[in-house]
Design an enzyme around this catalytic site. Structure first.
Site, mmCIF file in Angstrom:
data_model
loop_
_atom_site.group_PDB
_atom_site.id
_atom_site.type_symbol
_atom_site.label_atom_id
_atom_site.label_comp_id
_atom_site.label_asym_id
_atom_site.label_seq_id
_atom_site.Cartn_x
_atom_site.Cartn_y
_atom_site.Cartn_z
ATOM 1 N N GLY A 83 0.815 -1.216 0.000
ATOM 2 C CA GLY A 83 0.000 0.000 0.000
ATOM 3 C C GLY A 83 0.847 1.264 0.000
ATOM 4 N N ARG A 147 1.176 -5.811 -4.936
ATOM 5 C CA ARG A 147 1.225 -6.713 -3.779
ATOM 6 C C ARG A 147 1.640 -8.142 -4.146
ATOM 7 N NH1 ARG A 147 -0.587 -4.462 0.841
ATOM 8 N NH2 ARG A 147 -2.134 -2.789 0.740
ATOM 9 N N ASP A 178 5.102 -7.773 5.286
ATOM 10 C CA ASP A 178 5.070 -8.856 4.297
ATOM 11 C C ASP A 178 6.119 -8.639 3.206
ATOM 12 O OD1 ASP A 178 3.057 -10.394 5.449
ATOM 13 O OD2 ASP A 178 1.471 -9.197 4.539
ATOM 14 N N THR A 205 4.928 1.613 5.932
ATOM 15 C CA THR A 205 3.496 1.319 6.050
ATOM 16 C C THR A 205 2.837 2.375 6.930
ATOM 17 O OG1 THR A 205 1.732 -0.185 6.696
ATOM 18 C CG2 THR A 205 3.755 -0.427 7.938
ATOM 19 N N TYR A 245 -25.256 14.704 15.648
ATOM 20 C CA TYR A 245 -24.850 13.403 15.101
ATOM 21 C C TYR A 245 -23.802 12.715 15.966
ATOM 22 C CZ TYR A 245 -26.860 14.796 10.587
ATOM 23 O OH TYR A 245 -27.694 15.189 9.600
ATOM 24 N N GLY A 428 -5.291 9.386 3.338
ATOM 25 C CA GLY A 428 -4.019 9.762 3.958
ATOM 26 C C GLY A 428 -2.806 9.086 3.356
HETATM 27 P P1 FBP Z 1 0.642 -1.979 3.619
HETATM 28 O O1 FBP Z 1 0.606 -2.894 4.784
HETATM 29 O O2 FBP Z 1 1.037 -2.645 2.365
HETATM 30 O O3 FBP Z 1 1.463 -0.759 3.887
HETATM 31 O O4 FBP Z 1 -0.831 -1.440 3.360
HETATM 32 C C1 FBP Z 1 -1.546 -0.780 4.337
HETATM 33 C C2 FBP Z 1 -2.999 -0.616 4.006
HETATM 34 O O5 FBP Z 1 -3.267 0.730 3.707
HETATM 35 C C3 FBP Z 1 -3.885 -1.107 5.148
HETATM 36 O O6 FBP Z 1 -4.046 -0.110 6.139
HETATM 37 C C4 FBP Z 1 -5.147 -1.472 4.442
HETATM 38 O O7 FBP Z 1 -5.871 -2.468 5.141
HETATM 39 C C5 FBP Z 1 -4.663 -2.010 3.135
HETATM 40 O O8 FBP Z 1 -3.415 -1.396 2.893
HETATM 41 C C6 FBP Z 1 -5.585 -1.724 1.979
HETATM 42 O O9 FBP Z 1 -5.103 -2.375 0.858
HETATM 43 P P2 FBP Z 1 -5.433 -1.962 -0.649
HETATM 44 O O10 FBP Z 1 -4.573 -0.809 -1.000
HETATM 45 O O11 FBP Z 1 -5.030 -3.169 -1.414
HETATM 46 O O12 FBP Z 1 -6.874 -1.611 -0.713
#
Ligand code: FBP
Length: 554
Positions: A83, A147, A178, A205, A245, A428
């Site tokens: 990510g 990924r 990972d 991350t 709310y 973010g």
């Molecule tokens: P990484 O562990 O690869 O840094 O990704 C973090 C993340 O943003 C998580 O917080 C979230 O659950 C996931 O990636 C979402 O994955 P995708 O980008 O495949 O929707």
């Protein structure tokens, strides 16, 4: 030029602050040999060539030291993995600048679209012009990310082929737990084959869960949390103005609740659920609902029918019964072509129900159908449930609504319950990196170049002492095997980097625990952090996260 905001233009010429130890001539010092965090015998057996290496640190070269250098020009490949996280581009810029400083003929290639770029031979040469376009910017678009899990010898061999073809002698993998596990496996394989390719990892991350004794924080966590906290603060000000709310805000972070916790420390919401605490207290989903209802009812008694509730996206996996269900689903659905071939939601649901244990089946049946379906959707290539697709905030709203309706009927609740739900994650991940992340990542890139020049492999670039001014940061390398243990993935025991969850005895969580009653009940204890500032007084624009500060408090 026409497509850039004034801030983008200004940030292009921002010069990241750097540790003194990385300026000028640099020498490498070796520490003691290391052990993995757990399962030492098994990790040693699986990584005979990269296990036990010493921790490394860079220091300004003294008289008599041979500074880190490259004899001949070298070529290096870089991969962005997983990510997006703010600062990825600056790791590449730092790496590029350091390589050019070592020798202007050194070259940097970017493998495109993540680890698959290495396997499928998709790459581009990174030039001065390209690098300058991406300095201090958010995003991973300079070379893209992916990924793909590197785990098959054929993939590794395909990597050797392209590296030899291009003359690449080192690869830098910028990724999370990972992806750095991949880096470790690749380093071991290349060492064993003696193919002349070094592998270095970098801790990325937004989730903040790649941290340990040697890694103080992963990059991207700072900017992502500041971005979400700004939004939470804005929502809190709206809630406190309109007073009508309850806002349920789910926050990314996969398993660990670091993001939710940091955002709570920055914004002081009425409730912040921490998954690790839910697990430690063996809570059910109904218990979580009861906890939240207590706050809603108490505030309603004071006429405060509004508030904010932070929910970590991994919550569901930490509810013990849900965790067992997910584990059974992971084992059942890993590489299950029969399930994939089934057509129609009902048929798939019946298939799953027939294969689960009695307890897991009961829970699966009791879940609202959309949530049950989300739990069986595609795993990511590492075998993880894609928790970002599970709408826990909506599940909680529905359960709470029912509970409050019952309480209203019984005469124990007299408030109004109107809700808004939010999910902050993607907002973010590509924000313009904060000064902290811009500086930290640039130094990580420089450190990776130093490790390569020193001929190291199987190391992660580390920069420490992060609550001090950048000039005092300490750079070095940590053997990746040191962070590994054996875990179950895709139904099999595998060596992986241990994820760091929120430490319930740590200072950040303790601070939340000590203050949450006040934040829940007072008219308003909200903090409105406002947007990230890139220029201005240091206390406004150069501060690390509250988590880092609390963890480092003496
Ligand atoms: P990484 O562990 O690869 O840094 O990704 C973090 C993340 O943003 C998580 O917080 C979230 O659950 C996931 O990636 C979402 O994955 P995708 O980008 O495949 O929707």
């Amino acid at each position: 030029m026409l497509n850039k905001s004034p801030l983008q233009i200004a940030r292009q010429s921002y010069l990241p602050k750097m540790p003194v130890a990385l300026l000028g001539h640099v020498a490498l010092r070796e520490g003691k040999s290391t052990e993995s965090v757990a399962d030492q015998a098994e990790i040693k057996r699986l990584f005979p060539n990269t296990y036990g290496m010493p921790f490394l640190s860079f220091e300004p070269a003294k008289k008599g030291d041979i500074p880190v250098h490259t004899e001949k020009p070298i070529r290096v490949g870089v991969i962005l993995s997983g990510g997006q996280a703010p600062g990825g581009h600056n790791v590449i810029c730092g790496l590029f600048d350091a390589l050019k400083k070592l020798n202007p003929d050194n070259q940097l290639y970017g493998f495109l679209g993540g680890p698959s770029g290495l396997v499928d031979h998709k790459y581009k040469l990174l030039t001065d012009q390209i690098i300058d376009e991406y300095r201090n910017t958010g995003g991973f678009d300079i070379i893209g990310s992916g990924r793909t899990k590197l785990e098959q010898p054929e993939q590794f061999d395909s990597g050797i082929e392209i590296c030899h073809e291009l003359g690449i002698s080192a690869i830098v993998i910028i990724g999370g737990d990972d992806s750095n596990t991949n880096a470790c496996v690749l380093a071991e394989y290349y060492r064993q084959k003696d193919c002349g390719i070094q592998v270095i990892g970098c801790p990325k991350t937004i989730d903040g869960d790649l941290k340990n004794e040697m890694i103080e924080t992963s990059f991207g966590f700072d900017t992502a949390c500041k971005t979400y906290s700004e939004l939470i603060g804005n929502i809190q000000r709206d809630a406190n103005s309109a007073k009508k709310y309850w806002h349920f805000i789910r926050l990314m972070g996969r398993s660990a609740s670091h993001i939710a916790l940091e955002c709570a420390l920055q914004s002081q919401p009425n409730v912040c659920i921490i998954s690790e605490e839910v697990q430690a207290n063996n809570m059910t989903l109904n218990d979580v609902v009861s906890e939240i209802c207590k706050v809603i009812v108490a505030r309603a008694e004071k006429g405060l029918n509004f508030g904010t509730i932070l929910i970590p996206e991994g919550l569901i996996e930490f509810i013990p019964a849900m965790k067992s269900l997910i584990q059974e689903l992971n084992d059942l659905l890993a590489n299950n072509d029969e399930f994939v071939a089934l057509e129609g939601d009902d048929i798939k649901r019946e298939y799953v129900k027939s294969a689960l244990s009695d307890e897991a089946r009961e829970l699966y049946r009791s879940l609202p159908r959309p949530i049950a379906k989300q739990l069986t959707m595609d795993r990511d290539p590492h075998g993880n449930v894609q928790v970002s697709l599970i709408e826990t905030e909506k599940l909680l709203i529905e359960m709470i609504r029912k509970r409050l309706a019952k309480m209203t009927a019984e005469g124990t609740y007299h408030g109004k319950f109107a809700t808004q739900n939010h999910f902050f994650g993607y907002e973010g991940r590509c924000a313009i990196p904060s000064n902290f992340d811009a500086d930290y990542t640039y130094s990580l890139g420089q450190t990776a170049a130093g490790l390569i020049a020193a001929g190291k492999t199987g190391y992660m670039a580390v920069v420490r002492n992060l609550t001090a001014p950048a000039a005092e940061w300490k750079a070095g390398g940590c053997p990746i095997t040191m962070m590994m243990n054996i875990e179950r993935r895709n139904g099999k025991a595998k060596p992986v980097i241990q994820k760091a969850l929120v430490d319930l005895n740590g200072r950040p969580f303790t601070y939340l625990k000590q203050n949450r009653e006040l934040w829940a009940n007072s008219d308003t204890s909200y903090i409105y952090p406002g947007p990230i500032q890139y220029y201005g007084p240091s206390e406004v624009c150069n501060q690390p996260t509250r988590t880092l500060k609390l963890e480092h408090e003496k």
